[in-house]
Each structure stands twice: as structure tokens, then as C-alpha cells.
Design a protein around this motif. Sequence first.
Motif, PDB file in Angstrom:
ATOM      1  N   ILE A  91      -6.112  23.075  27.294  1.00 53.02           N
ATOM      2  CA  ILE A  91      -6.816  22.299  26.274  1.00 53.02           C
ATOM      3  C   ILE A  91      -6.171  22.592  24.931  1.00 53.02           C
ATOM      4  O   ILE A  91      -5.616  23.695  24.722  1.00 53.02           O
ATOM      5  CB  ILE A  91      -8.332  22.618  26.220  1.00 53.02           C
ATOM      6  CG1 ILE A  91      -8.561  24.110  25.934  1.00 53.02           C
ATOM      7  CG2 ILE A  91      -9.023  22.184  27.504  1.00 53.02           C
ATOM      8  CD1 ILE A  91     -10.020  24.452  25.716  1.00 53.02           C
ATOM      9  N   ALA A  92      -6.207  21.644  24.035  1.00 46.56           N
ATOM     10  CA  ALA A  92      -5.549  21.823  22.736  1.00 46.56           C
ATOM     11  C   ALA A  92      -6.260  21.007  21.669  1.00 46.56           C
ATOM     12  O   ALA A  92      -6.969  20.035  21.960  1.00 46.56           O
ATOM     13  CB  ALA A  92      -4.081  21.422  22.823  1.00 46.56           C
ATOM     14  N   ALA A  93      -6.043  21.423  20.430  1.00 47.49           N
ATOM     15  CA  ALA A  93      -6.539  20.702  19.257  1.00 47.49           C
ATOM     16  C   ALA A  93      -5.395  20.571  18.266  1.00 47.49           C
ATOM     17  O   ALA A  93      -4.568  21.487  18.132  1.00 47.49           O
ATOM     18  CB  ALA A  93      -7.725  21.420  18.623  1.00 47.49           C
ATOM     19  N   GLN A  94      -5.353  19.467  17.592  1.00 51.32           N
ATOM     20  CA  GLN A  94      -4.257  19.207  16.654  1.00 51.32           C
ATOM     21  C   GLN A  94      -4.809  18.495  15.428  1.00 51.32           C
ATOM     22  O   GLN A  94      -5.748  17.704  15.518  1.00 51.32           O
ATOM     23  CB  GLN A  94      -3.193  18.333  17.325  1.00 51.32           C
ATOM     24  CG  GLN A  94      -2.108  17.816  16.396  1.00 51.32           C
ATOM     25  CD  GLN A  94      -1.194  16.832  17.092  1.00 51.32           C
ATOM     26  OE1 GLN A  94      -0.442  17.199  17.996  1.00 51.32           O
ATOM     27  NE2 GLN A  94      -1.257  15.555  16.682  1.00 51.32           N
ATOM     28  N   ILE A  95      -4.209  18.763  14.284  1.00 43.89           N
ATOM     29  CA  ILE A  95      -4.539  18.015  13.074  1.00 43.89           C
ATOM     30  C   ILE A  95      -3.232  17.650  12.383  1.00 43.89           C
ATOM     31  O   ILE A  95      -2.305  18.457  12.309  1.00 43.89           O
ATOM     32  CB  ILE A  95      -5.473  18.809  12.134  1.00 43.89           C
ATOM     33  CG1 ILE A  95      -5.930  17.903  10.978  1.00 43.89           C
ATOM     34  CG2 ILE A  95      -4.821  20.085  11.636  1.00 43.89           C
ATOM     35  CD1 ILE A  95      -7.095  18.454  10.196  1.00 43.89           C
ATOM     36  N   GLN A  96      -3.175  16.416  11.928  1.00 42.30           N
ATOM     37  CA  GLN A  96      -1.965  15.912  11.287  1.00 42.30           C
ATOM     38  C   GLN A  96      -2.312  15.263   9.956  1.00 42.30           C
ATOM     39  O   GLN A  96      -3.283  14.514   9.855  1.00 42.30           O
ATOM     40  CB  GLN A  96      -1.257  14.899  12.193  1.00 42.30           C
ATOM     41  CG  GLN A  96      -0.036  14.242  11.561  1.00 42.30           C
ATOM     42  CD  GLN A  96       0.710  13.370  12.541  1.00 42.30           C
ATOM     43  OE1 GLN A  96       1.503  13.854  13.347  1.00 42.30           O
ATOM     44  NE2 GLN A  96       0.476  12.058  12.495  1.00 42.30           N
ATOM     45  N   ALA A  97      -1.511  15.554   8.952  1.00 45.72           N
ATOM     46  CA  ALA A  97      -1.606  14.887   7.653  1.00 45.72           C
ATOM     47  C   ALA A  97      -0.413  13.938   7.539  1.00 45.72           C
ATOM     48  O   ALA A  97       0.739  14.365   7.685  1.00 45.72           O
ATOM     49  CB  ALA A  97      -1.603  15.896   6.521  1.00 45.72           C
ATOM     50  N   GLN A  98      -0.690  12.671   7.297  1.00 45.60           N
ATOM     51  CA  GLN A  98       0.366  11.654   7.221  1.00 45.60           C
ATOM     52  C   GLN A  98       0.386  11.046   5.828  1.00 45.60           C
ATOM     53  O   GLN A  98      -0.600  10.468   5.379  1.00 45.60           O
ATOM     54  CB  GLN A  98       0.113  10.570   8.263  1.00 45.60           C
ATOM     55  CG  GLN A  98       1.079   9.398   8.213  1.00 45.60           C
ATOM     56  CD  GLN A  98       0.781   8.386   9.300  1.00 45.60           C
ATOM     57  OE1 GLN A  98       1.151   8.559  10.449  1.00 45.60           O
ATOM     58  NE2 GLN A  98       0.084   7.310   8.919  1.00 45.60           N
ATOM     59  N   ALA A 102      -0.963  22.567  15.607  1.00 46.95           N
ATOM     60  CA  ALA A 102      -1.686  22.495  16.877  1.00 46.95           C
ATOM     61  C   ALA A 102      -1.974  23.885  17.410  1.00 46.95           C
ATOM     62  O   ALA A 102      -1.235  24.848  17.143  1.00 46.95           O
ATOM     63  CB  ALA A 102      -0.880  21.701  17.907  1.00 46.95           C
ATOM     64  N   GLY A 103      -3.075  23.996  18.150  1.00 52.43           N
ATOM     65  CA  GLY A 103      -3.430  25.234  18.844  1.00 52.43           C
ATOM     66  C   GLY A 103      -3.888  24.898  20.253  1.00 52.43           C
ATOM     67  O   GLY A 103      -4.537  23.872  20.470  1.00 52.43           O
ATOM     68  N   GLY A 104      -3.526  25.743  21.236  1.00 47.89           N
ATOM     69  CA  GLY A 104      -3.882  25.448  22.613  1.00 47.89           C
ATOM     70  C   GLY A 104      -4.192  26.686  23.421  1.00 47.89           C
ATOM     71  O   GLY A 104      -3.795  27.806  23.067  1.00 47.89           O
ATOM     72  N   GLN A 105      -4.947  26.483  24.495  1.00 49.20           N
ATOM     73  CA  GLN A 105      -5.287  27.558  25.432  1.00 49.20           C
ATOM     74  C   GLN A 105      -4.905  27.125  26.844  1.00 49.20           C
ATOM     75  O   GLN A 105      -5.085  25.960  27.199  1.00 49.20           O
ATOM     76  CB  GLN A 105      -6.779  27.871  25.385  1.00 49.20           C
ATOM     77  CG  GLN A 105      -7.289  28.427  24.071  1.00 49.20           C
ATOM     78  CD  GLN A 105      -6.825  29.832  23.785  1.00 49.20           C
ATOM     79  OE1 GLN A 105      -6.657  30.214  22.640  1.00 49.20           O
ATOM     80  NE2 GLN A 105      -6.608  30.634  24.826  1.00 49.20           N
ATOM     81  N   GLN A 106      -4.409  28.093  27.649  1.00 46.07           N
ATOM     82  CA  GLN A 106      -4.054  27.812  29.026  1.00 46.07           C
ATOM     83  C   GLN A 106      -4.523  28.946  29.930  1.00 46.07           C
ATOM     84  O   GLN A 106      -4.669  30.091  29.490  1.00 46.07           O
ATOM     85  CB  GLN A 106      -2.537  27.649  29.170  1.00 46.07           C
ATOM     86  CG  GLN A 106      -1.746  28.907  28.795  1.00 46.07           C
ATOM     87  CD  GLN A 106      -0.295  28.809  29.204  1.00 46.07           C
ATOM     88  OE1 GLN A 106       0.029  28.215  30.222  1.00 46.07           O
ATOM     89  NE2 GLN A 106       0.586  29.412  28.413  1.00 46.07           N
ATOM     90  N   ARG A 150      -3.560  34.430  25.279  1.00 43.11           N
ATOM     91  CA  ARG A 150      -3.145  34.261  23.887  1.00 43.11           C
ATOM     92  C   ARG A 150      -3.166  32.777  23.500  1.00 43.11           C
ATOM     93  O   ARG A 150      -2.801  31.905  24.285  1.00 43.11           O
ATOM     94  CB  ARG A 150      -1.724  34.804  23.707  1.00 43.11           C
ATOM     95  CG  ARG A 150      -1.218  34.736  22.259  1.00 43.11           C
ATOM     96  CD  ARG A 150       0.228  35.166  22.162  1.00 43.11           C
ATOM     97  NE  ARG A 150       1.101  34.228  22.867  1.00 43.11           N
ATOM     98  CZ  ARG A 150       2.426  34.167  22.682  1.00 43.11           C
ATOM     99  NH1 ARG A 150       3.006  35.012  21.864  1.00 43.11           N
ATOM    100  NH2 ARG A 150       3.147  33.293  23.366  1.00 43.11           N
ATOM    101  N   THR A 151      -3.598  32.514  22.284  1.00 44.78           N
ATOM    102  CA  THR A 151      -3.621  31.141  21.773  1.00 44.78           C
ATOM    103  C   THR A 151      -2.213  30.683  21.421  1.00 44.78           C
ATOM    104  O   THR A 151      -1.467  31.391  20.736  1.00 44.78           O
ATOM    105  CB  THR A 151      -4.520  31.039  20.535  1.00 44.78           C
ATOM    106  OG1 THR A 151      -5.850  31.427  20.876  1.00 44.78           O
ATOM    107  CG2 THR A 151      -4.534  29.617  19.988  1.00 44.78           C
ATOM    108  N   LEU A 152      -1.865  29.503  21.920  1.00 41.33           N
ATOM    109  CA  LEU A 152      -0.586  28.903  21.547  1.00 41.33           C
ATOM    110  C   LEU A 152      -0.750  28.222  20.191  1.00 41.33           C
ATOM    111  O   LEU A 152      -1.688  27.455  19.981  1.00 41.33           O
ATOM    112  CB  LEU A 152      -0.156  27.871  22.582  1.00 41.33           C
ATOM    113  CG  LEU A 152      -0.056  28.327  24.042  1.00 41.33           C
ATOM    114  CD1 LEU A 152       0.393  27.169  24.920  1.00 41.33           C
ATOM    115  CD2 LEU A 152       0.886  29.498  24.179  1.00 41.33           C
ATOM    116  N   ILE A 153       0.162  28.489  19.273  1.00 43.75           N
ATOM    117  CA  ILE A 153       0.106  27.906  17.925  1.00 43.75           C
ATOM    118  C   ILE A 153       1.476  27.331  17.592  1.00 43.75           C
ATOM    119  O   ILE A 153       2.513  27.960  17.838  1.00 43.75           O
ATOM    120  CB  ILE A 153      -0.300  28.954  16.872  1.00 43.75           C
ATOM    121  CG1 ILE A 153      -1.691  29.503  17.184  1.00 43.75           C
ATOM    122  CG2 ILE A 153      -0.277  28.338  15.470  1.00 43.75           C
ATOM    123  CD1 ILE A 153      -2.127  30.611  16.248  1.00 43.75           C
TER     124      ILE A 153
END
Length: 751
Positions: A674-681, A695-699, A710-713
Motif C-alpha cells: 500500500i502507498a500514499a503519494q502527494i504531488q504539487a504541479q 511517496a511513502g509505502g509499506q510492504q 521499514r517504510t519506503l520513502i
Amino acid sequence: MRIKSLLLILASIIVCTTLNAQEGEMSSERKKVGVVLSGGGAKGMAHIGVLKVLEKAGIPIDIITGTSMGSIVGGLYAIGYNSNALDSIVRMQDWGYVISDKENMSNQSISDRKKQNTYFISTGLTIGKNDIHAGGIIKGKNLAELFQRLCTGYTDSLDFSKDLRIPFACVATDIIDNSEVDFHSGRLPQAMRASMSIPGAFSPVRLGDMVLVDGGLKNNYPADIAKKMGADIIIGVTVQSDPKVAEDLENTISILNQIIDVNVKNKVEENLEITDLHLKVDTRGYSTASFSTTAIDSLIRRGEEMAMSHWDEIIALKQRIGIDDSFRPVKHYPLHSEVLTEKQLITGYTFENMTPQDELFIRQKFSLNRNDSMDAKLEQQLTTTMRVDLFYQTAECRLVPEGDGVHVILSAGERKTVQLYAGARFDTEEYAALQVGADIPLKTKIPINTDITVRLGKRMMTRAEITIHPRSFTRPKFSYTFFRNDVDVYFNGKRDYNILYNQFQAEFLPISFNLRNFDLQMGIRWDYMHYRDKLGSETSKQVMLKNEHFFSYHASINYNSEDNWYFPTRGSLFQAEFTYLTNDFVNLNEYAADGTKLGKKPAMGEVKANWQMSFPINNHLTIQPMLYGRLLFGPVVPVVFSNTIGGNWFGHYIEQQMPFAGIGHMEYIDNQFIAAQIQAQQRIGQSHYVQLRVAGGQQADKLGNIFDNRTLIGGQIAYYYNTMAGPLGATFGYSNHTQKAYFYVNLGFVF
């Protein structure tokens, strides 16, 4: 009493006559003023600025003539659009769409919109027949449709001197005998379209035995026509650049512009001699194709500023016309840009050049009845359906005034034998790739379309798809696809091994509902994996791959209301899919490391989803949060269906690939992700974009342990320039998973 009444009537007549004389419309002494607008492509936007000043000065316009862009501005002005309305209209258009042959997919299925954002070349052919629109890169379908809408109420055959609010004429060139064709009557949208058909760029207009192209080739500044129509005073506007010398011809664009400028000098000098006031707009820095918002704004402003610099001459011209400062031209009822959204009562329908089955299809799809209302949105939906669902080369919707409403005429051109597509791209991961496609409609009672696609490059693909277009929203599909996958697999940022395999896939989707922004699909799929080669490290030898087939059941939901495919500023995107993967429709085989079959296990389940929303902070900055993930369940997960992350887009290299900021290559990860992402355009100018993504993700192997690791960043910054051929740009990123920076270049649409 009768004498008193007669005296009152006589007095009223005298007053009205006096007022009309002051306004100049009934005065036999006032001279007629003709305004002449030259051609010049986008540079002709400057005409609008000049018209603003003439209106401000109170100059009456009794006759108006034009060529090319001058015919468009002049024709619309002649039916009542004042300069402010014209200003609004040209600014509100998406000119990249208008001067292309792309279909308006805003009311079509998501899959159709995806196709439009995959190919930069799209053209329809009628094999075995004379294509009446052949001869140009752009057929001009969208231009013709725009003219049709803007000229609502003036689309039937008319006398331009009697039936328009201001007498009008425009010029085209018949390339059969290289003769000048002056339009004083006919269908106004067709006349304007013929007048601006730049040879080679836009397809000519065929009218009887004539093949008509841009009138600038014979008479780019038609002052002589205004004179023949009775103009005593001529005010002319030209937008051509000064003659170029050899040093100015440095590139292809400058050479093309020079060719155009040289070829539109016919009759210009003699027509300038009969012009009383010549207003020449400085258009340096702009070309015939400068249709950007910034360019349009600048050109209109330059036209206004140039005319204001001649203010004293314009005012002095009033005396020659025979009017004074108290004169006020009669203002015709000013049409405005909102006319495009006004609803009009429908009094009836006529279908031209269409089969009874096609007429029934449209009537049932849109529930067409008398006493309905017509607006620009429905008009566009009708013509788009005629071209997309019924495969007509051209489609036209004309509104003819009838009683208290309009009679709708839907006119179709030749049916397409085939619609061809082509797209090309380059990136630093797979290098060059080419994709071509062909849509071949079948002549059946219910519209059926066959779609053939071929992709050449590191990843090769061939697909054949049949889609049924019934009158309801569902579009059942059957497809067969061959993939030649050449996949590089990375481990912690390092290339670990390469897999070369063929994938044969057949899919049947009996349920495929398409409701504008929403797709629902359910069906069954067969996959056969044939592994050809595997090269890599010692650790990669532990990955055993055995040729085998799979049967899977799929159900997916796709919602997309974003306003732009690649650079959305508002709207949302939601995709979700459930898959039940088996070997024999029920179970899934398990194999040992040496390839020995161990037996049957329960099927693999897959749940994946992504949800993105766009929130505009202002006209340039957009914030886009996104949640996504893919969860795999069951005792057996075939390696070929395992989770992978990396890159910028979903499903780019293989179907289950998920993007992750800071990871450029494709990496296998655990079964639960699962992951979450935020983008500024940030948009800069009209087409430049800078994107900052974090972005940050967990597996984990099991869902219950998803937050134990560990959280993927990762993070990345990207620059893109949005073009008609797709986004061109580069990305720089870094993640704690790969622990190394990467640089990625993308040129063209994504496929």
C-alpha cells in the motif's frame, strides 16, 4: 380628434426620420464604409483589436470583406458578434483541439479518451472511394463544427448581402483552374471554412466541380470586392510581416512563413491604392500557427494599440463619411459567446446520407423527440457519436430556424473504411518505440468495430479487438493479444536479471458499461506464458519459470473526471479491480523449484486500487494526493503476477506495475503493498509544468504485518512540456529503497 391624431402621427414620423438620419442608416448623404480584413492565420486575431477601436470611435460598418482568418472574423462580425464577443470566443477555444481532427471525448468512454491521448496522428480513410476531404494533413472537422455552432441561425443557404446583418463577402481559390472564387451567397460556415483552407495543412472544400483552398493565394486583401459591393470609404487591416531577407530565413518555420507571405501578394498593391485608411498591425514574433492563449492576447492588444495610434485619422475620416461626433451607428442585436449554451426548441429532425439503422441508433441513444431543446453540448454529442460510434468521416449538425424553434438537420459524410493511428515515443528505459493502430468498422445492423494495434520496440505487442456498439451504454468486447516482454528486474536499485517471454492473452468482456466518466467491466481471461530466456545473477537462478496457462475472472471499475489526461488541474481518478486467478477455472497449480508439480492449491486473489484527486490552489498550482496499492491472497502467487513498483505510470512495462516516486526501474516487492503519494504541479506559461512528488509505502508477506517493515520513502522532481505529440520532459528522483538517484527522460505519449 381625427385632425389631432393625424398631427401626432405626422410629428412622430418627423421625429423618427430625424433620429434615423442622425444614426446614418436612412441618410442618403452618408457614404458607405467597407472594412477589409486580410488573411494571416493566427495573426488575424489582431483584427478583433482593430474592430474594438472602430466601435469606440463610432465608425459605421456597412460592408465587410475578408480572406482566411479575416473571413472568419468578418463573417462572425457580419451576423452580429461585436468585438467584445469575438474577444471572448477566441479566448475560450481550445485551439489545439479546434485545428486538429481529434474527437471531442468529453462525453465518450474512458477507453476512447485514452486512445486520443496515445496517438498524435489520427486519420480516417475511405478505401476504394474518392475521399472528398483528401489533400491536407488536417481535415478541419473541428473547425467546421465550430463555425457551424457559431453561425447558428445562419447555416442555411443565404444571400450574404441581404440576409446577414452586415453585407459580407469572402474569398477562396479554386485550384482546378487557379481562379478566384468570391462568396456572396451560400452557406456561411462552408464559405469561411473554404476561405481558410491553407494548402497542405487543411483539406480543401469541394463545392460542385470546384476544389477550394485558402483565398489568400489569389486575393489576400479583398478591398476590390468591398468597392464592387458599394463601399465609398475603405478601412483595411493587414497583418503580414515585413519582407524577409536571406539572413531572416534561419529555420523551417521562417521559410514556411516566407512562402506564405510571398504567395499572398496577389492584388495587394492595387487594393491598397483604393484603401482610404490602411491599418498595418505589427505581428513580429508571431506566425500563422500562434494560437496559444498568450499569443492571442498579445495579437488582439497589438491590433487595438495600432488602431489607437491612428485615432486622429479615424476621427478625421468621419467628416469624409458624412457624420459628426453626435452620430451613433445603429447597434444590431449583439450576439455573444453565451449563444453557444442557449437552449432552443426543436421543431423536427432530418437525417441526411444516413441509413435507417443509423437514424434509429441515434434516436434511441439520445431519446430524440420533438419539443426537446437543443444546445451546443447536445449538438456536439450528436456529431461525435456519428463519427465515433457510426464511423462517418464527417458529421454535421445544422440548425435551421423554423417557427418558434429550430429544425435539426444531421448530415453524414462517407463512412470510414478504416481509421488509422500512429504514435511514437522515446525514453531512457526502453529507448524508441512505435505504435500504430487501425479501427475497421463492419457494415452490420448493430455497429461493430475491429481494432488492430501493433507496438514495436523493446516490448512488442499485437492486439486484435472486436467491440459491439449497441444503442445502450454497454459495449461487449473480445480481444486477443500477443506480448513479447523483455523485462529488466532490479533489486535495491541494481539490475539483477532479465526475463524474455511471450504472453498470449484472450479476453471476453460480456459486461462493459460506458457512462462518460465511468466504466464497469466484467469478464474472463486466458493467459499462456512461454518463457524464452532468463539472464542474470546467481540469485536469479532461484526464480524458476515454467511455461503454463492461466484462467482468470476479472471485475473492474474505472472512474475518471480529470480535465487533462497527463496534467489534470481538477477532477478525480478512481480505479479498482478484483481478479480470481486459476489454472483450471477453480484451482491453481503449485510447482517446486525444479519445476515438479506439487499439486493443486486454492486460487490466487488480487485486489488493487488507486484513487487520485486534484485540488486547484490557483490558476497555476494544483495539489494531487493519491492512495494506491495491490494485495495478493492465496498460498501460491506465480512470479509473473507478483507485485512490482517503479516508474511514473501504472501498468507501463507490465500490467501489475505500480509507480513509486524515486524509483525509476521495475523492482519486485512483497505480496502486500500500500502507498500514499502527494504531488504539487505548477504550470508555467501555457504548456510548461514542474511537478514535485513525494511517496511513502509499506510492504509485507502478510496483510497483518504490513506496518512491521521499514517504510519506503521516495521523492522526485520533474519538468514537462505538453505538446500535441505528448509530454516531453525529464524526471530526477531518489528513494531509500534503491539508495541511489535516477534520471529519466520521456518524449511522447505513454503506451
